[in-house]
Design an enzyme around this catalytic site. Structure first.
Site, PDB file in Angstrom:
ATOM      1  N   ASP A   1      -4.681   3.667   8.325  1.00  0.00           N
ATOM      2  CA  ASP A   1      -3.643   2.835   7.289  1.00  0.00           C
ATOM      3  C   ASP A   1      -4.908   1.484   6.884  1.00  0.00           C
ATOM      4  OD1 ASP A   1      -1.732   1.310   5.400  1.00  0.00           O
ATOM      5  OD2 ASP A   1      -1.207  -0.126   7.039  1.00  0.00           O
TER       6      ASP A   1
ATOM      7  N   ASP B   1      -4.131  -1.327   4.552  1.00  0.00           N
ATOM      8  CA  ASP B   1      -4.012  -2.761   4.303  1.00  0.00           C
ATOM      9  C   ASP B   1      -3.210  -3.290   5.468  1.00  0.00           C
ATOM     10  OD1 ASP B   1      -4.303  -3.053   2.131  1.00  0.00           O
ATOM     11  OD2 ASP B   1      -3.279  -1.882   1.225  1.00  0.00           O
TER      12      ASP B   1
HETATM   13  C1  BG6 Z   1      -0.395  -0.103   1.262  1.00  0.00           C
HETATM   14  C2  BG6 Z   1       0.340  -1.259   0.619  1.00  0.00           C
HETATM   15  O1  BG6 Z   1      -1.486  -0.397   1.898  1.00  0.00           O
HETATM   16  O2  BG6 Z   1      -0.640  -0.641  -0.660  1.00  0.00           O
HETATM   17  C3  BG6 Z   1       0.936  -2.456  -0.200  1.00  0.00           C
HETATM   18  O3  BG6 Z   1       0.280  -2.104   1.988  1.00  0.00           O
HETATM   19  C4  BG6 Z   1       0.949  -2.527  -1.510  1.00  0.00           C
HETATM   20  O4  BG6 Z   1       1.248  -3.629   0.010  1.00  0.00           O
HETATM   21  C5  BG6 Z   1       0.449  -0.103  -1.647  1.00  0.00           C
HETATM   22  O5  BG6 Z   1       2.168  -2.157  -2.208  1.00  0.00           O
HETATM   23  C6  BG6 Z   1      -0.279  -0.107  -2.973  1.00  0.00           C
HETATM   24  O6  BG6 Z   1      -1.669  -0.620  -2.894  1.00  0.00           O
HETATM   25  P1  BG6 Z   1      -2.035  -0.871  -4.681  1.00  0.00           P
HETATM   26  O7  BG6 Z   1      -3.266  -1.302  -3.893  1.00  0.00           O
HETATM   27  O8  BG6 Z   1      -2.110   0.696  -5.053  1.00  0.00           O
HETATM   28  O9  BG6 Z   1      -0.688  -1.574  -5.101  1.00  0.00           O
HETATM   29 MG    MG Z   2      -0.846  -0.978   6.125  1.00  0.00          MG
END
Ligand code: BG6
Ligand code: MG
Length: 219
Positions: free
Chosen positions: A8, A10
């Site tokens: 993963d 984030d």
């Molecule tokens: C995930 C995060 O990796 O990505 C979430 O943990 C986030 O918090 C999700 O909402 C979607 O991300 P993005 O960048 O497409 O808005």
């Molecule tokens: Mg994550």
């Protein structure tokens, strides 16, 4: 035998939770919605659109789909702009070391992120070369806790789920790994990722040595 790793992004490779928080908070303030770190933590691993729904639920509010999309885009513009300040020093401690080690030892490595901004984040970190496969918010339609993003990564690496270890910081991400038949490593507190096969408080402790010691029969 373990032949591949799926990460993963984030909360595992880099800590974007703070940047997501700031962007959601700016939108929430403008809309007069209540939003704090506790609500933000519920957004780990879930898609942008699902995130705004969680925030609305928390505020006992609902909006039509077009407005939802429009507000989610507004938040995203703020988030993407904040990524410009991110650089190659912004890995979570231990993450770059593990990725380097996996490269040296010749393991297959995939990204399995729900984010549609994953490529940009990897570029900012200068991390793209650590990955053989990039699975992100554009790769599959069913988001975590569905296992689809990890199955996508495994398939592209030509590996079976039981040949891969997934790294996740989100409850829904560990759920997804388990649903797909992957081994899992949780990064974070027991209350969030205690259901992973192996858990570390942070990536700093997640060395290849520790992982190989725990999953000894699989290496
Ligand atoms: C995930 C995060 O990796 O990505 C979430 O943990 C986030 O918090 C999700 O909402 C979607 O991300 P993005 O960048 O497409 O808005
Ligand atoms: Mg994550």
């Amino acid at each position: 035998m373990i032949k591949g790793f799926i990460f993963d992004l984030d909360g595992v490779i880099t800590d974007t939770a703070e940047l997501h928080y700031k962007a959601w908070k700016a939108l929430a303030d403008e809309m007069n919605w209540d939003f704090d770190f506790e609500v933000n933590d519920k957004l780990r691993g879930i898609s942008r659109l699902d995130s705004i729904k969680v925030i609305l639920d928390h505020n006992n509010t609902s909006l039509d789909n077009a407005t939802l999309q429009q507000l989610a885009t507004k938040k995203n513009d703020l988030y993407v702009a904040s990524l410009d300040d991110m650089g190659s020093d912004d890995y979570l401690p231990g993450a770059r070391e593990l990725l380097t080690h996996l490269r040296t030892e010749g393991f297959n490595v995939a990204l399995g992120s729900a984010s549609k901004n994953a490529e940009k984040v990897l570029q900012q970190l200068n991390a793209t070369a650590y990955f053989d496969v990039i699975g992100d918010g554009h790769s599959v339609s069913k988001s975590k806790p569905a296992p689809d993003i990890f199955l996508f990564g495994a398939e592209k690496m030509k590996l079976q789920p039981e040949e891969c270890i997934v790294f996740e910081d989100a409850e829904s991400g560990v759920d997804a790994a388990k649903a797909g038949g992957f081994y899992s490593v949780g990064i974070g507190p027991k209350e969030r990722v205690g259901h992973a096969d192996l858990r570390f408080d942070s990536m700093a402790e997640a060395t290849l040595f520790e992982i190989k010691s725990y999953f000894a029969d699989l290496f």
